[in-house]
Every structure is written in C-alpha cells, then in structure tokens.
Design a protein around this motif. Sequence first.
Motif, mmCIF file in Angstrom:
data_model
loop_
_atom_site.group_PDB
_atom_site.id
_atom_site.type_symbol
_atom_site.label_atom_id
_atom_site.label_comp_id
_atom_site.label_asym_id
_atom_site.label_seq_id
_atom_site.Cartn_x
_atom_site.Cartn_y
_atom_site.Cartn_z
ATOM 1 N N MET A 1 -16.847 19.507 11.835
ATOM 2 C CA MET A 1 -16.896 18.242 11.138
ATOM 3 C C MET A 1 -17.088 18.124 9.737
ATOM 4 S SD MET A 1 -15.937 17.111 14.243
ATOM 5 C CE MET A 1 -15.796 15.271 13.704
ATOM 6 N N ASP A 2 -16.423 17.277 9.036
ATOM 7 C CA ASP A 2 -16.457 17.259 7.793
ATOM 8 C C ASP A 2 -17.249 15.955 7.273
ATOM 9 O OD1 ASP A 2 -14.689 15.391 7.995
ATOM 10 O OD2 ASP A 2 -12.993 16.120 6.588
ATOM 11 N N SER A 3 -17.884 15.142 8.057
ATOM 12 C CA SER A 3 -18.799 14.208 8.137
ATOM 13 C C SER A 3 -20.005 14.221 8.767
ATOM 14 C CB SER A 3 -17.926 12.981 8.522
ATOM 15 O OG SER A 3 -18.611 11.775 8.638
ATOM 16 N N PRO A 4 -21.148 14.171 8.337
ATOM 17 C CA PRO A 4 -22.446 14.141 8.760
ATOM 18 C C PRO A 4 -22.466 13.150 10.054
ATOM 19 C CG PRO A 4 -22.731 14.472 6.683
ATOM 20 C CD PRO A 4 -21.440 14.128 6.720
ATOM 21 N N LYS A 5 -21.946 12.097 10.000
ATOM 22 C CA LYS A 5 -21.921 11.053 10.661
ATOM 23 C C LYS A 5 -21.058 11.410 12.008
ATOM 24 C CE LYS A 5 -21.055 5.918 11.452
ATOM 25 N NZ LYS A 5 -20.671 4.884 10.774
ATOM 26 N N ALA A 6 -19.998 11.742 11.661
ATOM 27 C CA ALA A 6 -19.011 12.351 12.895
ATOM 28 C C ALA A 6 -19.545 13.659 13.380
ATOM 29 C CB ALA A 6 -17.645 12.642 12.207
ATOM 30 N N TYR A 7 -20.217 14.225 12.703
ATOM 31 C CA TYR A 7 -21.030 15.581 13.206
ATOM 32 C C TYR A 7 -21.994 15.184 14.233
ATOM 33 C CZ TYR A 7 -24.618 19.251 13.716
ATOM 34 O OH TYR A 7 -25.368 19.992 13.988
ATOM 35 N N GLU A 8 -22.858 14.067 13.877
ATOM 36 C CA GLU A 8 -23.763 13.635 15.020
ATOM 37 C C GLU A 8 -23.139 13.135 16.315
ATOM 38 O OE1 GLU A 8 -26.950 14.356 15.080
ATOM 39 O OE2 GLU A 8 -26.997 15.188 13.032
ATOM 40 N N ARG A 9 -22.086 12.362 16.005
ATOM 41 C CA ARG A 9 -21.504 11.671 17.213
ATOM 42 C C ARG A 9 -20.908 12.910 18.151
ATOM 43 N NH1 ARG A 9 -16.148 8.504 16.648
ATOM 44 N NH2 ARG A 9 -16.061 7.461 18.762
ATOM 45 N N MET A 10 -20.213 13.724 17.349
ATOM 46 C CA MET A 10 -19.472 14.847 18.166
ATOM 47 C C MET A 10 -20.408 15.518 18.911
ATOM 48 S SD MET A 10 -16.633 16.197 19.086
ATOM 49 C CE MET A 10 -15.572 15.409 18.081
ATOM 50 N N GLU A 12 -23.427 14.650 20.186
ATOM 51 C CA GLU A 12 -23.934 13.982 21.255
ATOM 52 C C GLU A 12 -22.941 13.915 22.269
ATOM 53 O OE1 GLU A 12 -24.546 9.017 21.810
ATOM 54 O OE2 GLU A 12 -25.533 10.128 20.017
ATOM 55 N N MET A 13 -21.733 13.709 21.991
ATOM 56 C CA MET A 13 -20.569 13.613 23.198
ATOM 57 C C MET A 13 -20.311 15.047 23.685
ATOM 58 S SD MET A 13 -17.772 11.257 21.182
ATOM 59 C CE MET A 13 -16.372 12.225 21.604
ATOM 60 N N ILE A 14 -20.417 16.191 23.156
ATOM 61 C CA ILE A 14 -20.277 17.579 23.573
ATOM 62 C C ILE A 14 -21.546 17.775 24.616
ATOM 63 C CG2 ILE A 14 -20.002 19.958 22.996
ATOM 64 C CD1 ILE A 14 -17.452 18.760 22.468
ATOM 65 N N SER A 15 -22.441 17.460 24.055
ATOM 66 C CA SER A 15 -23.923 17.739 24.778
ATOM 67 C C SER A 15 -23.716 17.223 26.325
ATOM 68 C CB SER A 15 -25.027 17.533 23.999
ATOM 69 O OG SER A 15 -25.254 16.089 23.927
ATOM 70 N N LYS A 16 -22.977 15.800 26.240
ATOM 71 C CA LYS A 16 -22.979 15.445 27.576
ATOM 72 C C LYS A 16 -22.342 16.185 28.707
ATOM 73 C CE LYS A 16 -23.593 10.780 25.655
ATOM 74 N NZ LYS A 16 -23.041 9.380 25.668
ATOM 75 N N ILE A 17 -21.240 17.049 28.276
ATOM 76 C CA ILE A 17 -20.208 17.759 28.841
ATOM 77 C C ILE A 17 -21.053 19.174 28.916
ATOM 78 C CG2 ILE A 17 -18.060 18.854 28.925
ATOM 79 C CD1 ILE A 17 -17.069 16.445 27.099
ATOM 80 N N SER A 21 -22.489 24.247 24.567
ATOM 81 C CA SER A 21 -21.083 23.898 23.526
ATOM 82 C C SER A 21 -21.614 23.207 22.391
ATOM 83 C CB SER A 21 -20.160 23.478 24.225
ATOM 84 O OG SER A 21 -19.497 24.304 24.994
ATOM 85 N N ALA A 22 -22.650 22.291 22.270
ATOM 86 C CA ALA A 22 -22.845 21.402 21.214
ATOM 87 C C ALA A 22 -23.301 22.178 20.066
ATOM 88 C CB ALA A 22 -24.241 20.543 21.890
ATOM 89 N N SER A 23 -23.977 23.443 20.245
ATOM 90 C CA SER A 23 -24.277 24.052 19.179
ATOM 91 C C SER A 23 -23.117 24.719 18.356
ATOM 92 C CB SER A 23 -25.459 25.351 19.609
ATOM 93 O OG SER A 23 -24.593 26.138 20.505
ATOM 94 N N LYS A 24 -22.155 24.669 18.986
ATOM 95 C CA LYS A 24 -20.764 25.230 18.517
ATOM 96 C C LYS A 24 -20.297 24.266 17.166
ATOM 97 C CE LYS A 24 -19.559 28.036 22.443
ATOM 98 N NZ LYS A 24 -18.654 28.296 23.292
ATOM 99 N N VAL A 25 -20.761 23.046 17.522
ATOM 100 C CA VAL A 25 -20.295 21.788 16.444
ATOM 101 C C VAL A 25 -21.093 22.377 15.082
ATOM 102 C CG1 VAL A 25 -19.895 19.544 15.919
ATOM 103 C CG2 VAL A 25 -19.754 20.446 18.184
ATOM 104 N N LYS A 26 -20.248 22.317 13.884
ATOM 105 C CA LYS A 26 -20.785 22.546 12.589
ATOM 106 C C LYS A 26 -20.409 21.575 11.633
ATOM 107 C CE LYS A 26 -22.366 26.555 14.113
ATOM 108 N NZ LYS A 26 -23.503 26.665 14.837
ATOM 109 N N VAL A 27 -21.336 21.316 10.684
ATOM 110 C CA VAL A 27 -20.734 20.420 9.297
ATOM 111 C C VAL A 27 -20.241 21.317 8.577
ATOM 112 C CG1 VAL A 27 -21.723 18.909 7.670
ATOM 113 C CG2 VAL A 27 -22.804 18.803 9.860
#
Length: 90
Positions: A1-10, A12-17, A21-27
């Motif tokens: 993600m290229d936005s810290p705000k979008a990173y946090e949101r993403m 959060e969404m991935i961790s629900k699933i 996999s949530a640790s794979k999301v990077k800024v």
Amino acid sequence: MDSPKAYERMREMISKISKRSASKVKVYSEPQPIFDRFNITRQLENAFSRQVHLKSGGYIVVDETEALVAIDVNTGGIRGAKTRNRLSSK
C-alpha cells in the motif's frame, strides 16, 4: 500500500480473513509510483486491450458487440512457416 491510512485499513480487513496474511501487507514508500514500479499500469492496459499478444508470436483479438463476443485467434507466422517447410520438402 502506498498510503499509511490505506495500509492500516487493508491490514484490518485482511486480518479478519487470515491473521497470517495480514503481515504480508506492506507500506510502499518509494518516490516512484507503485503501479509504475511493479509494471501494473502496462499489465492493466494489456488486459483491457482488444488484442492480446501471446508468447508464441500469435495473438488473440476480442471484439464485443451488443449481440455477441467474437474471439479471433491468430497464430502469427508459426503456421505459415510449418506449411512452407512441409511444401518445400516434397
């Protein structure tokens, strides 16, 4: 993600699933745009193009009208080369 705000949101969404996999999301913080860096823009343009080039040298043309979708598969020079070789060996 290229936005810290979008990173946090993403995250959060991935961790629900999937918590793992949530640790794979990077800024992404490089100066070059993320779509350019990973060649995504060109891939999207190719995906929505009516002509798709194949590794074999051929291509597929997709034309969509109101009533039908026409798909034309062109082999490029491959078929012609095989035919010429067969004819020249006789």
